[in-house]
Motif scaffolding. Structure first.
Motif, mmCIF file in Angstrom:
data_model
loop_
_atom_site.group_PDB
_atom_site.id
_atom_site.type_symbol
_atom_site.label_atom_id
_atom_site.label_comp_id
_atom_site.label_asym_id
_atom_site.label_seq_id
_atom_site.Cartn_x
_atom_site.Cartn_y
_atom_site.Cartn_z
ATOM 1 N N LEU A 257 0.848 -1.206 0.000
ATOM 2 C CA LEU A 257 0.000 0.000 0.000
ATOM 3 C C LEU A 257 0.879 1.251 0.000
ATOM 4 C CD1 LEU A 257 -2.784 -1.104 2.511
ATOM 5 C CD2 LEU A 257 -3.014 -0.828 0.046
ATOM 6 N N VAL A 258 1.979 1.176 0.758
ATOM 7 C CA VAL A 258 2.929 2.306 0.761
ATOM 8 C C VAL A 258 3.487 2.506 -0.640
ATOM 9 C CG1 VAL A 258 5.179 3.075 1.633
ATOM 10 C CG2 VAL A 258 3.548 2.009 3.186
ATOM 11 N N ALA A 259 3.826 1.385 -1.307
ATOM 12 C CA ALA A 259 4.365 1.478 -2.666
ATOM 13 C C ALA A 259 3.340 2.115 -3.601
ATOM 14 C CB ALA A 259 4.739 0.086 -3.176
ATOM 15 N N ALA A 260 2.078 1.735 -3.421
ATOM 16 C CA ALA A 260 1.019 2.286 -4.272
ATOM 17 C C ALA A 260 0.917 3.800 -4.065
ATOM 18 C CB ALA A 260 -0.310 1.614 -3.947
ATOM 19 N N ALA A 261 0.966 4.217 -2.806
ATOM 20 C CA ALA A 261 0.890 5.649 -2.509
ATOM 21 C C ALA A 261 2.084 6.384 -3.125
ATOM 22 C CB ALA A 261 0.853 5.858 -0.997
ATOM 23 N N ALA A 262 3.267 5.775 -3.000
ATOM 24 C CA ALA A 262 4.478 6.398 -3.551
ATOM 25 C C ALA A 262 4.356 6.519 -5.067
ATOM 26 C CB ALA A 262 5.707 5.570 -3.187
ATOM 27 N N ALA A 263 3.814 5.476 -5.692
ATOM 28 C CA ALA A 263 3.679 5.494 -7.151
ATOM 29 C C ALA A 263 2.708 6.590 -7.586
ATOM 30 C CB ALA A 263 3.202 4.139 -7.650
ATOM 31 N N VAL A 264 1.605 6.734 -6.868
ATOM 32 C CA VAL A 264 0.615 7.762 -7.212
ATOM 33 C C VAL A 264 1.259 9.148 -7.130
ATOM 34 C CG1 VAL A 264 -1.509 8.898 -6.449
ATOM 35 C CG2 VAL A 264 -1.408 6.398 -6.565
ATOM 36 N N VAL A 265 1.958 9.383 -6.042
ATOM 37 C CA VAL A 265 2.609 10.688 -5.859
ATOM 38 C C VAL A 265 3.614 10.947 -6.982
ATOM 39 C CG1 VAL A 265 4.172 12.004 -4.359
ATOM 40 C CG2 VAL A 265 2.267 10.719 -3.361
ATOM 41 N N LEU A 266 4.426 9.925 -7.265
ATOM 42 C CA LEU A 266 5.450 10.086 -8.305
ATOM 43 C C LEU A 266 4.829 10.379 -9.670
ATOM 44 C CD1 LEU A 266 8.153 7.348 -7.597
ATOM 45 C CD2 LEU A 266 8.481 9.803 -7.657
ATOM 46 N N VAL A 267 3.771 9.647 -9.992
ATOM 47 C CA VAL A 267 3.141 9.827 -11.310
ATOM 48 C C VAL A 267 2.549 11.232 -11.433
ATOM 49 C CG1 VAL A 267 1.200 9.102 -12.744
ATOM 50 C CG2 VAL A 267 2.703 7.405 -11.737
ATOM 51 N N VAL A 268 1.867 11.680 -10.389
ATOM 52 C CA VAL A 268 1.261 13.018 -10.425
ATOM 53 C C VAL A 268 2.346 14.082 -10.586
ATOM 54 C CG1 VAL A 268 0.001 14.723 -9.050
ATOM 55 C CG2 VAL A 268 -0.800 12.349 -9.124
ATOM 56 N N VAL A 269 3.381 13.966 -9.788
ATOM 57 C CA VAL A 269 4.463 14.969 -9.832
ATOM 58 C C VAL A 269 5.162 14.943 -11.194
ATOM 59 C CG1 VAL A 269 6.711 15.587 -8.849
ATOM 60 C CG2 VAL A 269 4.812 14.986 -7.345
ATOM 61 N N LEU A 270 5.461 13.734 -11.670
ATOM 62 C CA LEU A 270 6.189 13.631 -12.932
ATOM 63 C C LEU A 270 5.344 14.102 -14.106
ATOM 64 C CD1 LEU A 270 8.004 10.215 -12.417
ATOM 65 C CD2 LEU A 270 9.031 12.486 -12.440
ATOM 66 N N ALA A 271 4.042 13.737 -14.084
ATOM 67 C CA ALA A 271 3.156 14.168 -15.170
ATOM 68 C C ALA A 271 3.085 15.688 -15.205
ATOM 69 C CB ALA A 271 1.770 13.561 -14.989
ATOM 70 N N ALA A 272 2.946 16.304 -14.049
ATOM 71 C CA ALA A 272 2.897 17.766 -13.973
ATOM 72 C C ALA A 272 4.217 18.366 -14.464
ATOM 73 C CB ALA A 272 2.617 18.201 -12.539
ATOM 74 N N PHE A 273 5.293 17.732 -14.068
ATOM 75 C CA PHE A 273 6.628 18.210 -14.440
ATOM 76 C C PHE A 273 6.806 18.189 -15.966
ATOM 77 C CE2 PHE A 273 11.215 17.064 -15.055
ATOM 78 C CZ PHE A 273 11.744 18.270 -14.661
ATOM 79 N N PHE A 274 6.418 17.078 -16.580
ATOM 80 C CA PHE A 274 6.597 16.942 -18.024
ATOM 81 C C PHE A 274 5.644 17.829 -18.822
ATOM 82 C CE2 PHE A 274 9.085 13.146 -17.188
ATOM 83 C CZ PHE A 274 10.025 13.209 -18.191
ATOM 84 N N GLN A 275 4.408 17.954 -18.325
ATOM 85 C CA GLN A 275 3.386 18.654 -19.112
ATOM 86 C C GLN A 275 3.353 20.152 -18.854
ATOM 87 O OE1 GLN A 275 1.784 17.070 -21.441
ATOM 88 N NE2 GLN A 275 2.558 15.045 -20.840
ATOM 89 N N LYS A 276 3.617 20.548 -17.641
ATOM 90 C CA LYS A 276 3.342 21.937 -17.251
ATOM 91 C C LYS A 276 4.579 22.836 -17.148
ATOM 92 C CE LYS A 276 -1.030 20.864 -16.570
ATOM 93 N NZ LYS A 276 -2.035 21.282 -17.549
ATOM 94 N N THR A 277 5.764 22.232 -17.034
ATOM 95 C CA THR A 277 6.923 23.099 -16.799
ATOM 96 C C THR A 277 7.727 23.291 -18.089
ATOM 97 O OG1 THR A 277 8.419 21.302 -16.257
ATOM 98 C CG2 THR A 277 7.129 22.209 -14.441
ATOM 99 N N ARG A 278 8.507 24.343 -18.079
ATOM 100 C CA ARG A 278 9.342 24.658 -19.237
ATOM 101 C C ARG A 278 10.409 23.565 -19.417
ATOM 102 N NH1 ARG A 278 13.608 28.319 -19.875
ATOM 103 N NH2 ARG A 278 13.708 29.166 -21.981
ATOM 104 N N ILE A 279 10.957 23.168 -18.303
ATOM 105 C CA ILE A 279 11.989 22.112 -18.374
ATOM 106 C C ILE A 279 11.381 20.820 -18.924
ATOM 107 C CG2 ILE A 279 13.533 20.658 -16.984
ATOM 108 C CD1 ILE A 279 13.877 23.046 -15.105
#
Lengths: 323, 438
Positions: free
Chosen positions: A157-179
């Protein structure tokens, strides 16, 4: 029915663990077109570094000195810094010299890098099984098991939570930021990205640093299940079929691919024998016991089927090249 | 001219004599050490290799070798990989004065070396692992697998279960599941357990776990569904640690979970922490370092700064360390026996084989060697290369391993026919005429 549910849930949670490994691959492939064969060993190296700092292991001596032990709140950022330094070194000594080279050359460089990581981890931190103590929960979720008879492991369950957080952060990073946009530009075409002023070196350092952080999370979660040891590097093999299913460039693909593989392999291992007997048992004498240890190869069978019918994976981009 | 020739000859002789003396004294007892200090199985390979290497090195430092002959330990990294193991064998067999014995620490490597041993005349001691039917010395002249085979161990563990259930008659209707490493090693006990299940009426199920065993959730879901009364495990490396954690997670009672003696080290239980308390495993020697031989190793190697791997001082006395040490202790006794039989200090692999076959390390001799009570007495004969066939059960109490049972004898009524059948098959396939051991 409850047991079937339990198997499916366990499969989904195991799938998320595979997705965590696959995420690191996707990140680097997406941004640099490099298939980072060393991602599994990076997870091992990051986890070894963290546990070494936590337990006060003196580098190169493999001796624990409790007076050197660093608390988790400091050890985790320090490990991240180490992974960033590693990213800088990789860019400086490997990637910089391989710009615009053939994929196979980059791939072979990554194979070599995996050996460097493994050797460095061994020399610096030793080959012992190390126990990581970050206060992560272990064992079954007692309430669910006691009240509903449903077995789910807390660490998953901890792994699932970590994966959700990572995916949200990474998706935002790739889609929304200049970098993030620059990262995608580099992935599409190194030369074109350079021509519009994107610093390839800077982008590569960022993406390898992010992959290093993902590797740390992966190493910690997997290491919590088995102890930190060198077999952790082999978890990369679990990511390959996930990537084939989900597509090498898709973060949601890594998650969905992981879930399909996780559920598929658990159902195949637990019920595969019975299903085969139910179907063919009337014509052939079959011992359901021979359908054991399917858990590891079933994922590859699924991947092979996908390669036949949808080689780009579920979420991958279809590549059409002029011959 | 004649005088000149004589002078040249005399000068050559003067020069050659010391060289010949050097050559004669250059003989060393060459002991290859097939280590695995790298790769996924390194955590288990390292302590065994340390125990093996430390004992031979200690004999050099404390006694000047064996009967005055120095020992040369030649390490070679196999990474628990069969192909690399065979390469190591080929690379080291002619090292120095010629390899005297191989301890491959891998059933896969052992299987590959068995045909080579008889060609190269070098004995193999697959101590408690490898091909079980090699216990038949009439057919497997060059292979020794004492102090007990996997089949004997499987039988002994079933006897232990019988004891705990209140007698072998109570096994009828019980469910025993084997969780095994999906390799030649892991599959070894299956045949014996199938035969024993027929004899005693328990339901036997075998569940394989593929290398390396990092993920085995589905296997433990099956166990949760089938609810076996006892679990046996033939695991190695990370498979052990994950299995023990999974067993704890599904709340399987640890005192009904028994590993083979390769699944019962400190490495195996530490990741599970307190949850591993009560877990059991097979054993043929004591854990710990409260023996004179350990004190000698610490004094002559670690405290004197002569340990080949000084970082591991704290791990002297761990289960796998002691196993390597015991293997070397028996090997050193085989060297002594070979020197005695052949009345020479410069023994060959073939002579070493004779030494192994004449091995007789009883309790009194163990005491002389500083290992009183460390392990069981061993006596090898031409026909019986398995030796004493005694297996105890040890238990993890949360801090240390402790032997908690008597030593069990296996059920030879079941096992001997299996050994005879398998070894006869090997003899037929390889055109071997059984030796007359009368």
């Amino acid at each position: 029915m409850l047991f079937f549910m339990e198997t499916v849930i366990s499969g989904l949670l195991a799938g998320i663990m595979y997705s965590l490994v696959a995420l690191g691959f996707v990140l680097i492939f997406k941004a640099s077109g490099v298939f980072n064969f060393s991602q599994g060993v990076m997870a091992l190296f990051a986890a070894l570094t963290l546990v070494g700092l936590l337990s006060g292991t003196v580098p190169f001596t493999h001796v624990d000195n409790p007076s050197f032990a660093i608390p988790a709140w400091a050890a985790i950022p320090l490990t991240i810094i180490v992974m960033i330094i590693v990213a800088i070194l990789i860019e400086r000594f490997i990637l910089r010299h391989l710009v615009n080279q053939e994929h196979i050359i980059l791939f072979m460089a990554m194979v070599g890098l995996s050996y460097v990581f493994e050797g460095a981890g061994d020399i610096i931190w030793g080959s012992d099984v190390k126990v990581i103590d970050l206060g992560l929960p272990h064992g079954a979720w007692d309430w669910l098991l006691d009240t509903h008879g449903l077995y789910i492991e807390k660490i998953e369950l901890v792994a699932a939570a970590a994966a959700v957080v990572l995916v949200v952060v990474l998706a935002a990073f790739f889609q929304k930021t200049r970098i993030g946009r620059a990262l995608r530009a580099v992935a599409d075409d190194h030369q074109a990205a350079l021509s519009v002023g994107i610093s390839l070196r800077y982008i590569w350092i960022i993406v390898w640093s992010v992959a290093g952080i993902v590797a740390l999370v992966t190493g910690v979660v997997w290491g919590a299940k088995s102890g930190i040891q060198f077999s952790l590097s082999l978890i990369a093999l679990k990511a390959l079929p996930v990537l084939i299913l989900g597509g090498f460039e898709s973060i949601p693909g890594a998650i969905v691919g992981g879930l399909i593989i996780g559920v598929g392999e658990k159902l195949a291992e637990v019920f595969g024998g019975e299903v085969i007997v139910a179907i063919f048992g009337r014509w052939f004498e079959i011992d359901p016991g021979i359908f054991t240890a399917t858990e590891n190869w079933f994922a590859y069978v699924l991947a092979l089927i996908f390669l036949l019918f949808r080689p780009q994976g579920l979420f991958g981009e279809k590549i059409i090249e002029r011959v | 001219m004649k005088l000149r020739n004589w002078l040249v000859a005399a000068a050559a002789a003067v020069v050659a004599m010391p060289l010949a003396a050097v050559s004669a004294s250059a003989y060393e007892l060459t002991i290859p050490s097939m280590d695995y200090r790298t790769g996924p199985y390194a955590p288990n390979g390292i302590p065994f290799a340390n125990g093996w290497t430390d004992y031979w090195t200690m004999l050099n430092e404390r006694d000047g070798g064996i009967n005055g002959v120095k020992i040369k330990v030649v390490p070679c990294e196999t990474a628990y990989n069969t192909k690399q193991g065979v390469e190591c064998y080929e690379k080291t067999k002619k090292e120095g004065s010629g390899a005297l014995v191989y301890q491959p620490l891998s059933t896969g490597i052992t299987y590959q070396l068995i045909p080579k041993a008889s060609v190269d005349n070098i004995p193999i001691h697959s101590m408690g692992y490898g091909r079980t039917s090699a216990a038949n010395g009439k057919i497997f002249k060059w292979v020794f697998n004492f102090p007990a085979t996997y089949w004997s161990q499987a039988s002994a563990l079933v006897k232990y279960i019988g004891d705990k259930e209140g007698g072998m008659g109570k096994l009828k209707g019980k469910k025993i599941t084997l969780v095994y490493h999906n390799s030649a090693y892991g599959k070894e006990p299956i045949r014996t357990l199938e035969e024993l299940s027929k004899k005693h009426g328990f339901k036997f199920t075998a569940l394989a776990v593929d290398h390396p065993g990092q993920e085995q959730k589905a296997t433990w879901l099956k166990i949760r569904r089938d609810k076996p009364d006892w679990i046996l495990m033939w695991g190695w490396g990370v498979m052990n640690q994950v299995a023990i954690k999974e067993a704890a997670s599904i709340r399987f009672p640890m005192d009904h979970f028994i590993g083979v003696w390769w699944s019962g080290s400190e490495n195996d239980v530490k990741p599970a922490g307190a949850a591993a308390k009560g877990y059991l495993s097979g054993a043929f020697h004591q854990p710990g370092k409260n023996f004179q031989v350990h004190r000698d190793i610490l004094k002559h190697l670690y405290d004197a700064g002569k340990a080949p791997h000084p970082d591991f001082k704290d791990r002297v006395g761990e289960v796998l360390y002691n196993r390597g040490l015991v293997a070397a202790l028996w090997g050193s006794e085989a060297v002594r026996a070979a020197m005695k039989i052949h009345n020479t200090k410069e023994i060959t692999g073939a002579m070493m084989r004779d030494g192994y076959e004449a091995l007789d390390v009883d309790a009194a001799r163990l005491k002389e060697l500083g290992a009183e009570g460390l392990t069981i007495p061993v006596k090898i004969t031409c026909a019986n290369h398995e030796g004493p066939r005694k297996v105890a059960v040890q238990q993890w109490d949360g801090k240390a391993w402790k032997i908690v049972s008597d030593f069990y004898d296996p059920d030879m009524d079941v096992i001997q026919p299996l050994i005879d059948e398998d070894s006869a098959k090997f003899a037929k396939e390889n055109n071997i005429t059984p030796r007359d051991c009368k």
